[in-house]
Design an enzyme around this catalytic site. Structure first.
Site, short mmCIF file in Angstrom:
data_model
loop_
_atom_site.label_atom_id
_atom_site.label_comp_id
_atom_site.label_asym_id
_atom_site.label_seq_id
_atom_site.Cartn_x
_atom_site.Cartn_y
_atom_site.Cartn_z
N SER A 4 92.70 -38.80 21.68
CA SER A 4 91.24 -37.57 21.55
C SER A 4 90.80 -38.37 22.92
O SER A 4 90.89 -39.42 23.62
CB SER A 4 90.52 -38.95 20.70
OG SER A 4 88.67 -38.51 20.61
N LYS A 5 88.42 -38.98 22.99
CA LYS A 5 88.27 -38.84 24.60
C LYS A 5 87.02 -38.73 24.33
O LYS A 5 86.25 -37.62 23.59
CB LYS A 5 88.87 -38.05 25.77
CG LYS A 5 88.68 -39.38 26.95
CD LYS A 5 89.54 -40.38 27.45
CE LYS A 5 89.30 -40.97 27.94
NZ LYS A 5 91.09 -42.04 28.76
#
Ligand code: NAD
Length: 478
Positions: free
Chosen positions: A108-109
Site C-alpha cells: 500500500s502507499k
C-alpha cells in the site's frame, strides 16, 4: 504521464514494465499475472482545514496494490508532486518489497499533496490529523488492515499524531498503536526505526561486497573501505546510509546532492557536519569544506565507485543514463532509475542493486515494531538478564578453572564486556535487519546466477517476489 519530461513512461508504467520483464521469464497464467500486476484500489480524498483564517483544501491518496496478505503496508509521503500514478507505483513496489524480505504484508502507499515546509508544526498537526481521520474511518489506517509508515516529508512526529488520532477514534482497540509504524520510541515505536532504511542500505552493501563474483560484475574488488560514494538526498535515508557507510565502513562520500545543488570533496565529506549545516541553514549552500555545484543533478554523472540515489524517483532517465559513470548503483530511493534508463545502464554494464531490496530496511523494522505493538512488550525484556547470567556463569567457570589449574590465562576485558552483555532491543533489531538483508540478497542472487535469461538483480528480485505473491494467491484458490 511522463515521470520526468523525457517522454518516458510514467512511474507506475515503469514499474509495470519492469514487472513484465520478470514475468516473461516465469510460468504464470495470464490471469494470475494480471491479478498481481494491477493496483486493487486507490482512494482519493479532498478535505478542508481552517488555517490562517481561511478554509484550505488538500488532496490525499491511499492506494492498496495487493491484499494477498493483510494488513497492507506502505508509507505516507508529503510532497507537492504527489499524484495518483506515483502513489500506485509506490504501492506496487511495496507489495514486491514485502514479499522479497518476507514481511507478512500486502502493498500500500499514501500521499498528501503538500509542501510541509510551508506550514508550522501546529498546522501540520491539524492537517495530518484530518487526513488520518478520513483514512481511519474507512479502515485505510487500521492495525489489522492497513498500516502506514513514514516516507518522504514525514517522520516520527507525523506517525505519533496518526497513532493518537486512531486511538481517539478507537478507544477500546487494545492493539491501536499497531495502526502505524515509525512512531517515536516513547509513543510505541521501536529502537532503530528512524535509521532503519539507511542501516538496511549499509547491510545490503556489506552483503553485496561479500560476493566476489558479484563485485567482479561491477568491476570492483575489496570491500566498502575507500570506495568513492555519491549520495543524492540527505534526508532520513540518504543521511543515515552516508553516515554509516563513511563512519563505520570507511567509505568516502565524495559528493552529496541536495534539492538546491551539490557539495563535492574528493577527499570525502563529513556527513554529520553537512547534515548539521543543512539543519541549521535549510540548505547545503555556504558549507565550508567542499566545492558547491549549482547544477546538482549533473553531479550524478561524476566519477565514483558507488552512486546512491536516496531522494526521489526518475532522477536517472533517458537524458542522463548514458553519462552515468558509477559502475554500481544502490537504489536507496524508490524508482530512481526509469525503465528506459535501466536498459541503457544494463547494456553498458552498470550493476544496479534494486530499490525493492536496497531500501527494504524500513519496512523490515516496521514489521518488528508492529509485532512489538501487538505483543505489548519490548524485545529483549524477558531474556536479556537471563542471557547475561548464563554468560557470566561461563566466564566465572573458565576463570576458576584457569586459577585452579594454574594455567595463567585470562579473558581480555573487551571480550568479557562484549560477551557478558545481553541483547537489548536495538541489538535485536539490528540483528533481525542484518539477517533479513542477507537472506533476501542470497535469494535474489540465486535466481540471478542460477536461472536462464535473468540478466540482472532487478529481474531476479521481481521473480523472487512475484513467485511468493503468486504462491500466496494460489494457496487461496485463485
Ligand atoms: P526525506 O524527506 O527524509 O528526505 C529526502 C531528501 O531529499 C531531503 O533532504 C530533500 O531535501 C532531498 N531532495 C528533495 N528533492 C531533491 C532533489 N531534486 N535532488 C536532491 N535531493 C532532493 O525522505 P526519505 O524518507 O529519506 O525518502 C527518500 C527516498 O527513500 C524516497 O524515494 C522514499 O520513498 C524512499 N524510502 C524511504 C523510506 C523511509 O523509511 N523513510 C523507506 C524506504 C524507501
Amino acid at each position: 504521464m511522463s515521470v520526468n519530461g523525457h517522454g518516458e513512461p510514467s512511474f507506475r508504467q515503469s514499474v509495470d514494465l519492469m514487472f513484465n520483464r520478470a514475468v516473461a521469464l516465469m510460468d504464470l497464467s495470464p490471469g494470475l499475472e494480471e491479478k498481481i500486476r494491477v493496483c486493487n484500489s486507490t482512494y482519493t480524498v479532498r478535505f478542508g482545514v481552517r488555517l490562517r483564517g481561511e478554509l484550505k483544501t488538500f488532496t490525499g491518496y491511499r492506494s492498496v496494490h495487493s491484499e494477498h496478505m493483510e494488513p497492507v503496508k506502505g508509507g505516507i509521503r508529503y510532497a507537492t508532486s504527489v499524484n495518483q500514478d506515483e502513489v500506485e507505483a509506490l504501492a506496487a513496489l511495496m507489495t514486491y518489497k514485502c514479499a522479497l524480505v518476507e514481511t507478512p504484508f500486502g502493498g500500500s502507499k499514501g500521499g498528501l499533496c503538500i509542501d510541509p515546509r510551508q506550514w508550522d508544526e501546529h498546522e501540520l498537526e491539524q492537517i495530518t490529523r484530518r487526513f488520518a481521520y478520513e483514512l481511519i474511518k474507512r479502515d485505510l489506517i487500521h492495525p489489522a488492515q492497513n498500516v502506514p509508515a513514514p516516507d518522504m516529508g514525514t517522520g516520527e512526529r507525523e506517525m505519533a499524531w496518526i497513532a493518537d488520532q486512531y486511538m481517539r477514534m478507537n478507544t477500546t482497540d487494545i492493539n491501536g498503536r499497531a495502526c502505524v509504524t515509525g512512531k517515536p520510541p516513547h509513543a510505541g515505536g521501536i529502537q532503530g526505526r528512524v535509521e532503519a532504511t539507511g542501516r538496511g542500505v549499509q547491510y545490503a552493501m556489506r552483503e553485496f561486497f561479500r560476493h566476489p563474483e558479484d563485485k567482479a560484475k561491477a568491476g570492483l574488488t575489496g570491500d566498502i573501505e575507500g570506495k568513492r560514494i555519491i549520495v543524492q538526498g540527505l534526508g532520513n535515508v540518504g543521511y543515515h546510509a552516508a553516515k554509516f557507510l563513511s563512519e563505520e565502513d570507511g567509505g568516502l562520500i565524495t559528493a552529496i546532492i541536495e534539492h538546491d545543488g551539490a557539495l563535492v570533496n574528493e577527499k570525502g565529506l563529513d556527513v554529520e557536519d553537512v547534515r548539521q549545516w543543512l539543519k541549521k541553514t535549510g540548505s547545503i549552500k555556504g558549507y565550508a569544506n567542499a566545492t558547491f555545484v549549482v547544477d546538482g543533478p549533473k553531479v550524478l554523472e561524476n566519477d565514483c565507485d558507488i552512486l546512491i540515489p536516496a531522494a526521489l524517483e526518475g532522477v536517472i532517465h533517458l537524458g542522463n543514463a548514458a553519462n552515468i559513470k558509477a559502475p554500481l548503483i544502490f537504489e536507496a530511493a524508490n524508482g530512481p532509475v526509469t525503465f528506459g534508463a535501466d536498459e541503457i545502464l544494463r547494456n553498458k554494464g552498470t550493476l544496479i542493486v534494486p530499490d525493492m531490496y536496497a531500501n527494504a530496511g524500513g519496512v523490515t523494522v516496521s514489521y518488528f515494531e508492529w509485532v512489538k505493538n501487538l505483543s505489548h512488550i519490548r524485545f529483549g525484556r524477558m531474556q536479556r538478564r537471563a542471557e547475561e547470567a548464563r554468560s557470566r556463569l561461563l566466564v566465572e567457570e573458565l576463570e576458576r578453572l584457569s586459577a585452579d589449574q594454574g594455567l595463567g590465562w585470562s579473558l581480555t576485558p573487551d571480550f568479557k564486556k562484549e560477551f557478558l552483555e545481553g541483547s537489548d532491543e536495538l541489538a535485536l533489531v539490528r540483528s533481525g535487519l542484518d539477517d533479513t538483508m542477507r537472506t533476501a540478497y542470497q535469494a535474489m542472487r540465486e535466481v540471478w546466477h542460477g536461472r536462464n535469461g535473468v540478466e540482472d538483480l532487478r529481474v531476479a528480485a521481481y521473480i523472487v517476489a512475484i513467485s511468493r505473491v503468486a504462491a500466496s494467491y494460489k494457496s487461496k484458490g485463485l
